[in-house]
Design a protein around this motif. Structure first.
Motif, PDB file in Angstrom:
ATOM      1  N   UNK A  12       0.821  -1.196   0.000  1.00  0.00           N
ATOM      2  CA  UNK A  12       0.000   0.000   0.000  1.00  0.00           C
ATOM      3  C   UNK A  12       0.852   1.242   0.000  1.00  0.00           C
ATOM      4  N   UNK A  13       0.191   2.367   0.231  1.00  0.00           N
ATOM      5  CA  UNK A  13       0.851   3.664   0.277  1.00  0.00           C
ATOM      6  C   UNK A  13       1.007   4.074   1.735  1.00  0.00           C
ATOM      7  N   UNK A  14       2.223   4.458   2.113  1.00  0.00           N
ATOM      8  CA  UNK A  14       2.497   4.857   3.488  1.00  0.00           C
ATOM      9  C   UNK A  14       3.489   6.015   3.475  1.00  0.00           C
ATOM     10  N   UNK A  15       3.399   6.867   4.476  1.00  0.00           N
ATOM     11  CA  UNK A  15       4.344   7.970   4.589  1.00  0.00           C
ATOM     12  C   UNK A  15       5.672   7.477   5.160  1.00  0.00           C
ATOM     13  N   UNK A  16       6.723   8.182   4.851  1.00  0.00           N
ATOM     14  CA  UNK A  16       8.040   7.867   5.402  1.00  0.00           C
ATOM     15  C   UNK A  16       7.970   7.827   6.921  1.00  0.00           C
ATOM     16  N   UNK A  17       8.596   6.818   7.492  1.00  0.00           N
ATOM     17  CA  UNK A  17       8.540   6.612   8.930  1.00  0.00           C
ATOM     18  C   UNK A  17       7.433   5.684   9.380  1.00  0.00           C
ATOM     19  N   UNK A  18       6.526   5.370   8.477  1.00  0.00           N
ATOM     20  CA  UNK A  18       5.400   4.512   8.812  1.00  0.00           C
ATOM     21  C   UNK A  18       5.749   3.044   8.725  1.00  0.00           C
ATOM     22  N   UNK A  19       4.718   2.202   8.913  1.00  0.00           N
ATOM     23  CA  UNK A  19       4.893   0.752   8.951  1.00  0.00           C
ATOM     24  C   UNK A  19       3.878   0.056   8.057  1.00  0.00           C
ATOM     25  N   UNK A  20       4.256  -1.106   7.581  1.00  0.00           N
ATOM     26  CA  UNK A  20       3.361  -1.998   6.852  1.00  0.00           C
ATOM     27  C   UNK A  20       3.749  -3.432   7.202  1.00  0.00           C
ATOM     28  N   UNK A  21       2.779  -4.336   7.121  1.00  0.00           N
ATOM     29  CA  UNK A  21       3.079  -5.754   7.268  1.00  0.00           C
ATOM     30  C   UNK A  21       2.619  -6.489   6.017  1.00  0.00           C
ATOM     31  N   UNK A  22       3.551  -7.133   5.361  1.00  0.00           N
ATOM     32  CA  UNK A  22       3.242  -7.947   4.199  1.00  0.00           C
ATOM     33  C   UNK A  22       2.988  -9.384   4.637  1.00  0.00           C
ATOM     34  N   UNK A  23       2.082 -10.049   3.927  1.00  0.00           N
ATOM     35  CA  UNK A  23       1.783 -11.452   4.184  1.00  0.00           C
ATOM     36  C   UNK A  23       2.011 -12.256   2.914  1.00  0.00           C
ATOM     37  N   UNK A  24       2.380 -13.503   3.085  1.00  0.00           N
ATOM     38  CA  UNK A  24       2.542 -14.418   1.961  1.00  0.00           C
ATOM     39  C   UNK A  24       1.890 -15.737   2.373  1.00  0.00           C
ATOM     40  N   UNK A  25       0.694 -15.972   1.859  1.00  0.00           N
ATOM     41  CA  UNK A  25      -0.049 -17.185   2.193  1.00  0.00           C
ATOM     42  C   UNK A  25       0.366 -18.307   1.259  1.00  0.00           C
ATOM     43  N   UNK A  26       0.758 -19.430   1.841  1.00  0.00           N
ATOM     44  CA  UNK A  26       1.186 -20.585   1.053  1.00  0.00           C
ATOM     45  C   UNK A  26       0.077 -21.627   1.015  1.00  0.00           C
ATOM     46  N   UNK A  27      -0.052 -22.291  -0.109  1.00  0.00           N
ATOM     47  CA  UNK A  27      -1.029 -23.376  -0.249  1.00  0.00           C
ATOM     48  C   UNK A  27      -0.396 -24.499  -1.049  1.00  0.00           C
ATOM     49  N   UNK A  28      -0.956 -25.666  -0.892  1.00  0.00           N
ATOM     50  CA  UNK A  28      -0.444 -26.825  -1.610  1.00  0.00           C
ATOM     51  C   UNK A  28       0.548 -27.640  -0.811  1.00  0.00           C
ATOM     52  N   UNK A  29       1.397 -26.996  -0.056  1.00  0.00           N
ATOM     53  CA  UNK A  29       2.381 -27.675   0.789  1.00  0.00           C
ATOM     54  C   UNK A  29       2.563 -26.841   2.056  1.00  0.00           C
ATOM     55  N   UNK A  30       2.969 -27.482   3.122  1.00  0.00           N
ATOM     56  CA  UNK A  30       3.352 -26.731   4.312  1.00  0.00           C
ATOM     57  C   UNK A  30       4.715 -26.091   4.076  1.00  0.00           C
ATOM     58  N   UNK A  31       4.874 -24.884   4.613  1.00  0.00           N
ATOM     59  CA  UNK A  31       6.132 -24.164   4.400  1.00  0.00           C
ATOM     60  C   UNK A  31       7.217 -24.603   5.379  1.00  0.00           C
ATOM     61  N   UNK A  32       6.906 -25.557   6.248  1.00  0.00           N
ATOM     62  CA  UNK A  32       7.891 -25.970   7.259  1.00  0.00           C
ATOM     63  C   UNK A  32       9.202 -26.432   6.646  1.00  0.00           C
ATOM     64  N   UNK A  33       9.154 -27.053   5.483  1.00  0.00           N
ATOM     65  CA  UNK A  33      10.353 -27.636   4.888  1.00  0.00           C
ATOM     66  C   UNK A  33      10.980 -26.754   3.811  1.00  0.00           C
ATOM     67  N   UNK A  34      10.528 -25.514   3.753  1.00  0.00           N
ATOM     68  CA  UNK A  34      11.013 -24.617   2.714  1.00  0.00           C
ATOM     69  C   UNK A  34      11.854 -23.486   3.320  1.00  0.00           C
ATOM     70  N   UNK A  35      12.827 -23.027   2.572  1.00  0.00           N
ATOM     71  CA  UNK A  35      13.442 -21.739   2.882  1.00  0.00           C
ATOM     72  C   UNK A  35      12.568 -20.690   2.193  1.00  0.00           C
ATOM     73  N   UNK A  36      12.232 -19.632   2.927  1.00  0.00           N
ATOM     74  CA  UNK A  36      11.316 -18.609   2.440  1.00  0.00           C
ATOM     75  C   UNK A  36      12.040 -17.269   2.388  1.00  0.00           C
ATOM     76  N   UNK A  37      11.698 -16.474   1.386  1.00  0.00           N
ATOM     77  CA  UNK A  37      12.351 -15.186   1.275  1.00  0.00           C
ATOM     78  C   UNK A  37      11.428 -14.103   0.765  1.00  0.00           C
ATOM     79  N   UNK A  38      11.791 -12.864   1.079  1.00  0.00           N
ATOM     80  CA  UNK A  38      11.158 -11.681   0.502  1.00  0.00           C
ATOM     81  C   UNK A  38      12.184 -10.970  -0.366  1.00  0.00           C
ATOM     82  N   UNK A  39      11.745 -10.574  -1.553  1.00  0.00           N
ATOM     83  CA  UNK A  39      12.561  -9.821  -2.489  1.00  0.00           C
ATOM     84  C   UNK A  39      11.775  -8.587  -2.909  1.00  0.00           C
TER      85      UNK A  39
END
Length: 128
Positions: free
Chosen positions: A9-36
């Protein structure tokens, strides 16, 4: 595994956001996960990564976000998060989550080419 990123979304400098990444099909327990992230006219760059083995968690952060961003997961929801605080205009980009099951423990690579699965981007815009 299928990945669905959200929370941009749009946020002013100094503000906060939380991104989510919902996984389906497999559990993420056995995966290395990353944000780019990828800004216009720039290459995709590593932001943060995480993996776990039992109670042991391995994380990796880009120097530019260390101390401001926190990567985490919720096993029950099979979801990856990126809490972004003290946002700066330079953080403006499309943010992508990624996963891979083949990278050996405890590596959390920064090279996007090492990740097999990608979600669609979610746009973060930080105004000055």
């Amino acid at each position: 595994v299928q990945l669905q990123a959200s929370g941009g979304g749009l946020v002013q400098a100094g503000g906060s956001l939380r991104l989510s990444c919902a996984a389906s099909g497999r559990t993420i327990n056995n995966y290395v996960m990353g944000w780019f992230r990828q800004a216009p006219g720039k290459e995709r760059e590593f932001v943060a990564g995480i993996r776990w083995r039992g109670d042991i968690i391995s994380t990796n952060y880009a120097d530019s976000v260390k101390g401001r961003f926190t990567i985490s997961r919720d096993n029950a929801k099979n979801t990856l998060y990126l809490q972004m605080n003290s946002l700066k205009p330079d953080d403006t980009a499309d943010y992508y989550c990624a996963a891979d099951a083949r990278i050996p423990w405890p590596r959390v690579p920064r090279d996007p080419g090492e990740y097999d699965y990608w979600g669609q981007g979610t746009l973060v815009t930080v105004s000055s």
